[in-house]
Motif scaffolding. Structure first.
Motif, PDB file in Angstrom:
ATOM      1  N   THR A  15       0.802  -1.233   0.000  1.00 48.22           N
ATOM      2  CA  THR A  15       0.000   0.000   0.000  1.00 48.22           C
ATOM      3  C   THR A  15       0.834   1.284   0.000  1.00 48.22           C
ATOM      4  OG1 THR A  15      -0.333   0.191   2.396  1.00 48.22           O
ATOM      5  CG2 THR A  15      -1.907  -1.207   1.177  1.00 48.22           C
ATOM      6  N   THR A  17       3.785   3.999  -1.976  1.00 43.48           N
ATOM      7  CA  THR A  17       4.259   4.512  -3.260  1.00 43.48           C
ATOM      8  C   THR A  17       5.672   5.023  -3.059  1.00 43.48           C
ATOM      9  OG1 THR A  17       2.037   5.138  -3.978  1.00 43.48           O
ATOM     10  CG2 THR A  17       3.870   6.237  -5.068  1.00 43.48           C
ATOM     11  N   SER A  18       6.548   4.768  -4.049  1.00 37.95           N
ATOM     12  CA  SER A  18       7.930   5.180  -3.908  1.00 37.95           C
ATOM     13  C   SER A  18       8.517   5.576  -5.260  1.00 37.95           C
ATOM     14  CB  SER A  18       8.752   4.033  -3.316  1.00 37.95           C
ATOM     15  OG  SER A  18      10.074   4.432  -3.094  1.00 37.95           O
ATOM     16  N   THR A  53       1.008  -0.407  -9.688  1.00 39.93           N
ATOM     17  CA  THR A  53       0.875   0.709 -10.618  1.00 39.93           C
ATOM     18  C   THR A  53       2.247   1.327 -10.802  1.00 39.93           C
ATOM     19  OG1 THR A  53      -1.415   1.165 -10.005  1.00 39.93           O
ATOM     20  CG2 THR A  53      -0.173   2.988 -10.965  1.00 39.93           C
ATOM     21  N   GLN A 100       7.388   6.143 -10.684  1.00 43.14           N
ATOM     22  CA  GLN A 100       7.024   5.773  -9.318  1.00 43.14           C
ATOM     23  C   GLN A 100       6.303   4.437  -9.353  1.00 43.14           C
ATOM     24  OE1 GLN A 100       4.581   9.068  -7.972  1.00 43.14           O
ATOM     25  NE2 GLN A 100       6.286   9.888  -6.794  1.00 43.14           N
ATOM     26  N   SER A 102       3.582   2.032  -7.138  1.00 47.45           N
ATOM     27  CA  SER A 102       2.608   1.914  -6.055  1.00 47.45           C
ATOM     28  C   SER A 102       2.260   0.441  -5.912  1.00 47.45           C
ATOM     29  CB  SER A 102       1.340   2.711  -6.359  1.00 47.45           C
ATOM     30  OG  SER A 102       1.627   4.083  -6.434  1.00 47.45           O
TER      31      SER A 102
END
Length: 119
Positions: A15, A17-18, A53, A100, A102
């Motif tokens: 859960t 995002t990076s 994602t 990114q 997710s």
């Protein structure tokens, strides 16, 4: 012109995002062109499917588009994209680009083969 081949790796907790490419730990000049040659995403769970994602944002974090959106990654599996993705860098936040990741309900491990071209 100089070429620098890099390997970017990132673990993204469930859960979360990076930033992935650039990842914030590898220095990339503002005048560089970043070309992601291949992208591999692995579901850390051996029993639970998850979604991932991968999106393109600018330097201000504004969404510019999706590479994968809610792509299902089966348990213990890897999905790959082996097509180039060009990410221009810039000192102007609105024109620089980054990837990114997710993660859904499970941890995702990302690996990217990256070519950095500087002028």
């Amino acid at each position: 012109m100089a070429n620098d081949f890099q390997l970017h790796v990132k673990t993204v907790n469930a859960t979360a995002t990076s930033d992935f490419v650039p990842d914030g730990t590898t220095t990339i000049n503002n005048n560089a062109e970043v070309v992601v040659h291949a992208l591999y995403l692995t579901n850390d769970s051996s029993s639970t499917d998850t979604n991932v994602t991968v999106q393109i944002t600018d330097g201000s974090g504004t969404l510019k588009g999706y590479i994968f959106k809610s792509l299902e990654v089966p348990a213990g599996s890897t999905v790959s994209l082996e097509k180039p993705i060009n990410l221009p860098q810039s000192s102007v936040a609105g024109t620089t680009r980054k990837l990114q990741i997710s993660a859904g309900s499970q941890k995702i491990h990302g690996t990217a083969s990256v070519l950095v071209i500087t002028w």
